[in-house]
Design an enzyme around this catalytic site. Structure first.
Site, PDB file in Angstrom:
ATOM      1  N   LYS A 209     -12.164  -1.697   6.898  1.00  0.00           N
ATOM      2  CA  LYS A 209     -11.235  -2.521   7.414  1.00  0.00           C
ATOM      3  C   LYS A 209     -11.705  -2.540   8.757  1.00  0.00           C
ATOM      4  O   LYS A 209     -12.061  -3.860   9.242  1.00  0.00           O
ATOM      5  CB  LYS A 209      -9.822  -2.516   7.040  1.00  0.00           C
ATOM      6  CG  LYS A 209      -9.569  -2.925   5.639  1.00  0.00           C
ATOM      7  CD  LYS A 209      -8.349  -2.764   5.140  1.00  0.00           C
ATOM      8  CE  LYS A 209      -8.132  -3.034   3.368  1.00  0.00           C
ATOM      9  NZ  LYS A 209      -7.394  -2.196   2.776  1.00  0.00           N
TER      10      LYS A 209
ATOM     11  N   TRP B 161       0.687  -1.254   0.156  1.00  0.00           N
ATOM     12  CA  TRP B 161      -0.065  -0.087   0.103  1.00  0.00           C
ATOM     13  C   TRP B 161       0.752   1.439   0.065  1.00  0.00           C
ATOM     14  O   TRP B 161       0.333   2.209  -0.688  1.00  0.00           O
ATOM     15  CB  TRP B 161      -1.166   0.012   1.095  1.00  0.00           C
ATOM     16  CG  TRP B 161      -2.092  -0.925   0.826  1.00  0.00           C
ATOM     17  CD1 TRP B 161      -2.334  -2.309   1.433  1.00  0.00           C
ATOM     18  CD2 TRP B 161      -3.004  -0.765  -0.321  1.00  0.00           C
ATOM     19  NE1 TRP B 161      -3.266  -2.821   0.923  1.00  0.00           N
ATOM     20  CE2 TRP B 161      -3.796  -1.861  -0.233  1.00  0.00           C
ATOM     21  CE3 TRP B 161      -3.367   0.282  -1.168  1.00  0.00           C
ATOM     22  CZ2 TRP B 161      -5.151  -2.103  -0.877  1.00  0.00           C
ATOM     23  CZ3 TRP B 161      -4.261   0.027  -2.261  1.00  0.00           C
ATOM     24  CH2 TRP B 161      -4.993  -1.244  -2.063  1.00  0.00           C
TER      25      TRP B 161
ATOM     26  N   ASP C  84      -1.395   6.592   6.725  1.00  0.00           N
ATOM     27  CA  ASP C  84      -2.574   6.012   6.175  1.00  0.00           C
ATOM     28  C   ASP C  84      -2.677   4.819   7.194  1.00  0.00           C
ATOM     29  O   ASP C  84      -1.874   3.908   7.452  1.00  0.00           O
ATOM     30  CB  ASP C  84      -1.997   5.331   4.860  1.00  0.00           C
ATOM     31  CG  ASP C  84      -3.260   4.525   4.341  1.00  0.00           C
ATOM     32  OD1 ASP C  84      -3.985   4.156   4.986  1.00  0.00           O
ATOM     33  OD2 ASP C  84      -3.100   3.921   3.240  1.00  0.00           O
TER      34      ASP C  84
END
Ligand SMILES: *Cc1c(COP(=O)(O)O)cnc(C)c1O
Length: 385
Positions: free
Chosen positions: A201, A107, A177
């Site tokens: 999530k 990511w 993040d």
């Protein structure tokens, strides 16, 4: 339909499992929101009811995080992926301006090319050559202290790597993040200029992304020549309702926040539950290192996502098949890494993690000494029920 059985054993990496009490309330609200008499899917985003949903969710987030009004809280769309581009667009005002990034996995790698569109990116640490099994510790990082900001990903969802300390230097605005570990444990918010995390999530359904931004960072965000939907200023001014927001996703996010406050009791308690869940799985993996192989180096293991392998790909598909037969779902590794992955987000109960750990232990006992076990099914013992 027994909702409990369906969702108790969901270890999906995202969208992830949500608490059963939240699902039940969401189900009711789809038919009719208590006290309103309309479906949550058909209530105006300009209604007083929705204004209250937004205000309540913001205030619950403030109490969970222990932050005051110097931090803005936004509920945006476009996922964390949109923020990969919005952040550099807002903060790098000139192609010569610089930003520090850490490349620690799948990511964070995705966040870097978008930043390079707007300025110069200094990658202060790059874990790609080591196959993303490690994270940097303080001495490994080479930062540009004149950078506009520093960006990192606190939990690499694909590789199962989690920072246990906060990297970076406090004189450079820290942006994180936290998509896959936000609200899984206490957060020292004061050390961040900005935190963002999509809901799907740890926090709710897909469709909404939470942004926590300090007012001093907002002051530095580009005001002019930005499309309205990409402007942090516009979203702050509109109180997150610049256009039609994802009403349902924000409503469910609000239910999850209430659940964290009322049923769990806050982030320290959440952390305790999450640590117990991860411990019972890692214990099984560590007991037999010839059988299981955890992707991450032990120092950087994630409590949220556990990426691991079995000694043969064939045995991995046997594992997935048998797991599915007894109801465990969402255990495939990410398509780029392969292998297996267990995600233990906030909505996964401790008892579910224990059940999975027991299944894994029995699986390894059954297959440990078989040469090419993937081909053989032992009909006598069969998968446990
Ligand atoms: C899943 C994930 C993303 C991608 O989020 P989208 O909402 O799908 O854009 C970004 N960052 C991290 C850490 C993730 O786990």
């Amino acid at each position: 339909m027994n909702l409990g059985n369906l969702n108790d054993n969901n270890f999906s990496a995202g969208p992830g499992a949500l608490p059963e009490s939240v699902l039940l309330q969401a189900r009711e609200a789809i038919l009719s929101v208590p006290g309103i008499g309309l479906s949550v899917l058909g209530i105006s985003h300009r209604s007083d009811w929705f204004a209250n949903v937004v205000a309540q969710a913001q205030s619950d987030l403030r109490s969970l995080l222990g932050i005051d009004d110097s931090y803005h809280i936004l509920f945006l769309q476009g996922g964390s992926s949109l923020l990969f581009g919005m952040i550099p667009q807002a903060l790098l005002h000139h192609p010569n301006e610089r930003a520090d990034y850490i490349r620690s996995g799948y990511w964070s790698s995705k966040s870097i090319p978008d930043a390079q569109l707007f300025g110069k990116v200094n990658v202060g640490w790059d874990g790609s050559s080591g196959g993303y099994r490690n994270l940097p510790t303080a001495g490994d990082l080479s930062f540009d202290d004149k950078a506009s900001y520093f960006h990192y990903v606190s939990n690499e969802t694909v590789e199962g790597l989690q920072f246990h300390d906060i990297p970076g230097i406090d004189s450079v605005s820290r942006i994180c993040d936290m998509s896959s570990d936000f609200l899984s444990k206490p957060i020292d918010c004061e050390r961040y200029a900005m935190i963002y995390a999509h809901a799907q999530k740890n926090l709710g359904p897909a469709g909404v992304t939470v942004v926590v931004m300090h007012e001093s960072l907002l002051d530095r965000c580009r005001r002019r020549d930005v499309p309205a939907m990409l402007s942090f200023h516009r979203h702050v001014e509109a109180g997150s309702v610049y256009n039609t927001p994802p009403v349902f996703a924000i409503y469910v996010l609000g239910l999850v926040l209430r659940w964290m406050l009322d049923s769990i009791g806050g982030l320290e308690q959440m952390d305790r539950v999450n640590t117990r869940k991860a411990t019972c799985i890692y214990d099984v993996l560590d007991k037999d290192r010839d059988f299981w192989e955890v992707h991450a180096h032990p120092k950087f293991r994630s409590a949220m996502n556990i990426a691991f392998r079995l000694r043969s790909p064939q045995l991995e598909s046997t594992f997935l098949q048998e797991a599915e037969q007894v109801g465990f779902r969402g255990l495939e590794g990410h398509r780029t890494l392969g292998g297996l992955r267990i995600s233990l987000y906030n909505g996964v109960e401790y008892s579910s993690a224990c059940r999975l750990a027991t299944f894994m232990e029995e699986f390894s006992n059954r297959y440990r000494n078989k040469g090419d076990a993937g081909d053989q099914h032992n009909n006598e013992r069969g998968p446990l029920k």
